[in-house]
Enzyme design. Structure first.
Site: not given
Length: 196
Positions: A21, A96, A98, A114
């Site tokens: 995070g 994950r 989308v 990214h």
């Protein structure tokens, strides 16, 4: 005097994260012209959850369960997001893909960061893959999310040079430093330009 810019509602952001995070924290600390109103996380033990609690940001857990399809999970997630009146989804280390349900609900309002210069080294190991390939320059990409893996339209990129002295750890540190600056800058720019 009442102008449109004064009456325009602040965008409301849901940050999606799966891990530590640090980008989530960078976005919070950037004082964006938007409200970061909720965190969506898919890992029960992710440190990002504690970061959200420290900042008094509510957390929605969107866990993968056997027998529950991606579409079902995303429909449930949309129901849970509804009270927050979210207008933008910001992926910050979300591991994950989308699916069509979220893509349809937030067209061109889902962005991702990214740790490589796309289209090179897509996927979840961008730093490691670039390092293993021995490239002299890698970097950071911010892009709209589409139905592929890191294939959406590129919004911003910044190169990071790799030196002969760099280990994978020092390269990762340099990339993360760029991420923590470039992501808030780019989101601010998109909001101020009315794109988001």
């Amino acid at each position: 005097m009442n102008t449109q810019s004064n009456t325009r509602t602040k965008p409301r952001i849901a940050v999606f994260a799966s891990g530590n995070g640090t980008n989530f924290e960078a976005l919070i600390n950037a004082d964006l012209p938007a409200d970061i109103c909720v965190l969506v996380c898919d890992q029960n033990d992710a440190p990002v959850i504690e970061r959200a609690h420290r900042h008094h940001i509510p957390v929605i857990m969107s866990l993968v369960h056997k027998g529950v399809s991606k579409a079902q999970r995303e429909r449930q997630l949309l129901q849970e997001l509804a009270p927050y009146q979210v207008t933008i989804l910001v992926l910050a280390g979300y591991m994950r893909i989308v699916g069509p349900t979220l893509l349809a609900a937030f067209p061109r309002h889902i962005i991702n960061i990214h740790p490589a210069l796309l289209p090179s080294f897509p996927g979840r190991h961008g730093i490691e893959d670039a390092y293993a390939a021995g490239v002299a320059v890698t970097g950071v990409t911010i892009h709209f999310v589409d139905n592929g893996v890191d294939t959406g339209e590129i919004i911003a990129q910044e190169p990071v040079r790799r030196t002969d002295q760099d280990t994978i750890e020092t390269l990762a540190t340099k990339i993360h430093a760029v991420e923590h600056r470039l992501y808030p800058e780019t989101i601010r720019h998109l909001i101020e330009k009315g794109v988001l």
